[in-house]
Design a protein around this motif. Structure first.
Motif, PDB file in Angstrom:
ATOM      1  N   PHE A  79       0.828  -1.202   0.000  1.00  0.00           N
ATOM      2  CA  PHE A  79       0.000   0.000   0.000  1.00  0.00           C
ATOM      3  C   PHE A  79       0.865   1.257   0.000  1.00  0.00           C
ATOM      4  CE2 PHE A  79      -3.476  -2.845   1.318  1.00  0.00           C
ATOM      5  CZ  PHE A  79      -4.483  -2.384   0.476  1.00  0.00           C
ATOM      6  N   GLY A  80       1.961   1.248   0.751  1.00  0.00           N
ATOM      7  CA  GLY A  80       2.858   2.399   0.773  1.00  0.00           C
ATOM      8  C   GLY A  80       3.496   2.670  -0.572  1.00  0.00           C
ATOM      9  N   THR A  81       3.888   1.613  -1.273  1.00  0.00           N
ATOM     10  CA  THR A  81       4.512   1.763  -2.583  1.00  0.00           C
ATOM     11  C   THR A  81       3.526   2.317  -3.605  1.00  0.00           C
ATOM     12  OG1 THR A  81       6.070  -0.026  -2.118  1.00  0.00           O
ATOM     13  CG2 THR A  81       5.693   0.506  -4.441  1.00  0.00           C
ATOM     14  N   PHE A  82       2.310   1.780  -3.596  1.00  0.00           N
ATOM     15  CA  PHE A  82       1.305   2.267  -4.540  1.00  0.00           C
ATOM     16  C   PHE A  82       0.918   3.706  -4.216  1.00  0.00           C
ATOM     17  CE2 PHE A  82       1.461  -1.934  -5.883  1.00  0.00           C
ATOM     18  CZ  PHE A  82       0.577  -2.211  -6.902  1.00  0.00           C
ATOM     19  N   ALA A  83       0.827   4.042  -2.934  1.00  0.00           N
ATOM     20  CA  ALA A  83       0.518   5.421  -2.534  1.00  0.00           C
ATOM     21  C   ALA A  83       1.618   6.371  -2.998  1.00  0.00           C
ATOM     22  CB  ALA A  83       0.342   5.506  -1.022  1.00  0.00           C
ATOM     23  N   ALA A 126      -5.549 -12.320  -0.774  1.00  0.00           N
ATOM     24  CA  ALA A 126      -4.855 -11.725  -1.920  1.00  0.00           C
ATOM     25  C   ALA A 126      -5.845 -11.053  -2.864  1.00  0.00           C
ATOM     26  CB  ALA A 126      -4.052 -12.787  -2.661  1.00  0.00           C
ATOM     27  N   ALA A 127      -6.957 -11.721  -3.151  1.00  0.00           N
ATOM     28  CA  ALA A 127      -7.962 -11.142  -4.045  1.00  0.00           C
ATOM     29  C   ALA A 127      -8.520  -9.847  -3.460  1.00  0.00           C
ATOM     30  CB  ALA A 127      -9.085 -12.144  -4.302  1.00  0.00           C
ATOM     31  N   ALA A 128      -8.791  -9.850  -2.163  1.00  0.00           N
ATOM     32  CA  ALA A 128      -9.312  -8.647  -1.511  1.00  0.00           C
ATOM     33  C   ALA A 128      -8.284  -7.520  -1.538  1.00  0.00           C
ATOM     34  CB  ALA A 128      -9.716  -8.966  -0.072  1.00  0.00           C
ATOM     35  N   LEU A 129      -7.019  -7.853  -1.316  1.00  0.00           N
ATOM     36  CA  LEU A 129      -5.970  -6.841  -1.315  1.00  0.00           C
ATOM     37  C   LEU A 129      -5.818  -6.214  -2.696  1.00  0.00           C
ATOM     38  CD1 LEU A 129      -2.738  -6.810   0.628  1.00  0.00           C
ATOM     39  CD2 LEU A 129      -2.589  -6.397  -1.810  1.00  0.00           C
ATOM     40  N   VAL A 130      -5.795  -7.029  -3.739  1.00  0.00           N
ATOM     41  CA  VAL A 130      -5.649  -6.502  -5.101  1.00  0.00           C
ATOM     42  C   VAL A 130      -6.852  -5.625  -5.459  1.00  0.00           C
ATOM     43  CG1 VAL A 130      -5.543  -7.140  -7.550  1.00  0.00           C
ATOM     44  CG2 VAL A 130      -4.073  -8.295  -5.891  1.00  0.00           C
ATOM     45  N   ALA A 131      -8.043  -6.071  -5.116  1.00  0.00           N
ATOM     46  CA  ALA A 131      -9.237  -5.261  -5.383  1.00  0.00           C
ATOM     47  C   ALA A 131      -9.178  -3.945  -4.609  1.00  0.00           C
ATOM     48  CB  ALA A 131     -10.497  -6.041  -5.014  1.00  0.00           C
ATOM     49  N   ALA A 132      -8.723  -3.999  -3.371  1.00  0.00           N
ATOM     50  CA  ALA A 132      -8.602  -2.784  -2.566  1.00  0.00           C
ATOM     51  C   ALA A 132      -7.601  -1.809  -3.183  1.00  0.00           C
ATOM     52  CB  ALA A 132      -8.197  -3.133  -1.135  1.00  0.00           C
ATOM     53  N   LEU A 133      -6.492  -2.332  -3.690  1.00  0.00           N
ATOM     54  CA  LEU A 133      -5.491  -1.469  -4.333  1.00  0.00           C
ATOM     55  C   LEU A 133      -6.082  -0.747  -5.542  1.00  0.00           C
ATOM     56  CD1 LEU A 133      -2.326  -3.738  -4.219  1.00  0.00           C
ATOM     57  CD2 LEU A 133      -2.551  -1.473  -3.170  1.00  0.00           C
ATOM     58  N   GLU A 134      -6.848  -1.475  -6.336  1.00  0.00           N
ATOM     59  CA  GLU A 134      -7.438  -0.859  -7.532  1.00  0.00           C
ATOM     60  C   GLU A 134      -8.436   0.215  -7.139  1.00  0.00           C
ATOM     61  OE1 GLU A 134      -6.009  -1.308 -10.336  1.00  0.00           O
ATOM     62  OE2 GLU A 134      -4.783  -2.907  -9.485  1.00  0.00           O
ATOM     63  N   GLY A 135      -9.268  -0.075  -6.166  1.00  0.00           N
ATOM     64  CA  GLY A 135     -10.214   0.932  -5.692  1.00  0.00           C
ATOM     65  C   GLY A 135      -9.504   2.127  -5.067  1.00  0.00           C
ATOM     66  N   ALA A 136      -8.426   1.857  -4.349  1.00  0.00           N
ATOM     67  CA  ALA A 136      -7.673   2.937  -3.707  1.00  0.00           C
ATOM     68  C   ALA A 136      -7.116   3.907  -4.745  1.00  0.00           C
ATOM     69  CB  ALA A 136      -6.546   2.359  -2.855  1.00  0.00           C
ATOM     70  N   ARG A 137      -6.634   3.379  -5.858  1.00  0.00           N
ATOM     71  CA  ARG A 137      -6.107   4.272  -6.903  1.00  0.00           C
ATOM     72  C   ARG A 137      -7.202   5.208  -7.414  1.00  0.00           C
ATOM     73  NH1 ARG A 137      -1.098   2.153  -9.975  1.00  0.00           N
ATOM     74  NH2 ARG A 137      -1.058  -0.043  -9.481  1.00  0.00           N
ATOM     75  N   THR A 138      -8.370   4.656  -7.625  1.00  0.00           N
ATOM     76  CA  THR A 138      -9.476   5.466  -8.137  1.00  0.00           C
ATOM     77  C   THR A 138      -9.827   6.566  -7.143  1.00  0.00           C
ATOM     78  OG1 THR A 138     -10.340   3.604  -9.400  1.00  0.00           O
ATOM     79  CG2 THR A 138     -11.882   5.401  -8.895  1.00  0.00           C
ATOM     80  N   ASP A 177      -4.464  -0.454   6.943  1.00  0.00           N
ATOM     81  CA  ASP A 177      -4.850  -0.762   8.325  1.00  0.00           C
ATOM     82  C   ASP A 177      -5.907  -1.868   8.364  1.00  0.00           C
ATOM     83  OD1 ASP A 177      -3.093   1.203   9.148  1.00  0.00           O
ATOM     84  OD2 ASP A 177      -4.659   2.689   9.582  1.00  0.00           O
ATOM     85  N   VAL A 178      -6.927  -1.763   7.519  1.00  0.00           N
ATOM     86  CA  VAL A 178      -7.984  -2.776   7.484  1.00  0.00           C
ATOM     87  C   VAL A 178      -7.423  -4.120   7.029  1.00  0.00           C
ATOM     88  CG1 VAL A 178     -10.126  -3.452   6.312  1.00  0.00           C
ATOM     89  CG2 VAL A 178      -9.846  -1.119   7.169  1.00  0.00           C
ATOM     90  N   SER A 179      -6.565  -4.092   6.024  1.00  0.00           N
ATOM     91  CA  SER A 179      -5.965  -5.337   5.523  1.00  0.00           C
ATOM     92  C   SER A 179      -5.089  -5.991   6.586  1.00  0.00           C
ATOM     93  CB  SER A 179      -5.145  -5.059   4.264  1.00  0.00           C
ATOM     94  OG  SER A 179      -5.977  -4.576   3.236  1.00  0.00           O
ATOM     95  N   CYS A 180      -4.363  -5.200   7.337  1.00  0.00           N
ATOM     96  CA  CYS A 180      -3.531  -5.755   8.410  1.00  0.00           C
ATOM     97  C   CYS A 180      -4.402  -6.389   9.492  1.00  0.00           C
ATOM     98  CB  CYS A 180      -2.618  -4.678   8.992  1.00  0.00           C
ATOM     99  SG  CYS A 180      -1.248  -4.252   7.898  1.00  0.00           S
ATOM    100  N   GLN A 181      -5.553  -5.791   9.777  1.00  0.00           N
ATOM    101  CA  GLN A 181      -6.470  -6.396  10.751  1.00  0.00           C
ATOM    102  C   GLN A 181      -6.942  -7.755  10.257  1.00  0.00           C
ATOM    103  OE1 GLN A 181      -9.580  -3.504  11.400  1.00  0.00           O
ATOM    104  NE2 GLN A 181      -8.158  -2.018  12.299  1.00  0.00           N
ATOM    105  N   ARG A 182      -7.201  -7.865   8.963  1.00  0.00           N
ATOM    106  CA  ARG A 182      -7.622  -9.152   8.392  1.00  0.00           C
ATOM    107  C   ARG A 182      -6.488 -10.170   8.530  1.00  0.00           C
ATOM    108  NH1 ARG A 182     -11.045 -12.091   5.152  1.00  0.00           N
ATOM    109  NH2 ARG A 182     -10.070 -13.426   3.622  1.00  0.00           N
ATOM    110  N   CYS A 183      -5.269  -9.720   8.299  1.00  0.00           N
ATOM    111  CA  CYS A 183      -4.121 -10.642   8.415  1.00  0.00           C
ATOM    112  C   CYS A 183      -3.967 -11.141   9.846  1.00  0.00           C
ATOM    113  CB  CYS A 183      -2.840  -9.952   7.960  1.00  0.00           C
ATOM    114  SG  CYS A 183      -2.753  -9.665   6.189  1.00  0.00           S
TER     115      CYS A 183
END
Length: 192
Positions: free
Chosen positions: A89-93, A154-166, A182-188
């Motif tokens: 997430f930091g890299t994409f941000a 993994a599927a949720a993380l990739v989908a979240a990244l795409e939505g985050a970009r938008t 933060d939400v993804s880390c809670q899931r982990c």
């Protein structure tokens, strides 16, 4: 002896950049040629099937770069799911900020346009998402996640990244990446 040029590579890089900013349909060949500085006469020599072939090569380049990035983050965070998620997430941000919130995901942009336009390009984009998601799932399996949990996370993380970009492009802030990390880390951390 023929002179070698980088016209082909410049055309691919320019198409990739423009597809990320404005999409496939809004990007014309004349704009690609003008911005890349590639000679008009050599375009069809390098891309005999025209814009579709150029798009294929731009997709392939983008996917290869994305996979290399994910593999690098995975290698630097071996066995550490939380750090892996935070670094992705930091890299994409950081990329969004560096592009002044101009760059979307090439695959996402094309996925929104191509199904009605070109089935082969659509398949190529879909393969890019599958391959990227598998690298993320592979990392989670290496962190001890059960296969099904690794795949769904993994599927949720990739989908979240795409939505985050938008959302980041619209709001012109990387804040959504932090929230999703933060939400993804809670899931982990949640029990299986």
């Amino acid at each position: 002896m023929p002179r070698k040029t980088d016209a082909r590579a410049r055309a691919i890089a320019t198409a990739e950049r423009l597809f990320r900013i404005q999409g496939y349909t809004a990007t014309g060949l004349i704009q690609i040629l003008e911005e890349s500085g590639a000679p008009k006469g050599s375009f069809y020599f390098h891309f005999p099937r025209g814009k579709a072939q150029l798009a294929e090569e731009a997709i392939d380049h983008y996917v290869a770069s994305r996979i290399a990035l994910l593999r690098n983050i995975s290698a630097n965070t071996t066995g550490d799911a939380l750090n892996f998620v935070q670094q992705i997430f930091g890299t994409f941000a950081a990329e969004m900020v560096a592009s002044d919130f101009q760059y979307g995901c090439l695959m996402q942009n094309l996925a929104n346009e191509l199904p009605a336009l070109d089935a082969e390009l659509t398949k190529r984009v879909a393969r890019g998402f599958v391959d990227s998601t598998e690298i993320v799932a592979e990392h989670f399996r290496g962190c001890g996640f059960a296969p099904a949990r690794a795949s769904s996370t993994a599927a949720a993380l990739v989908a979240a990244l795409e939505g985050a970009r938008t959302i980041a492009r619209l709001e012109r802030t990387p804040a959504i990446f932090k929230a999703l990390a933060d939400v993804s880390c809670q899931r982990c951390l949640s029990p299986q």
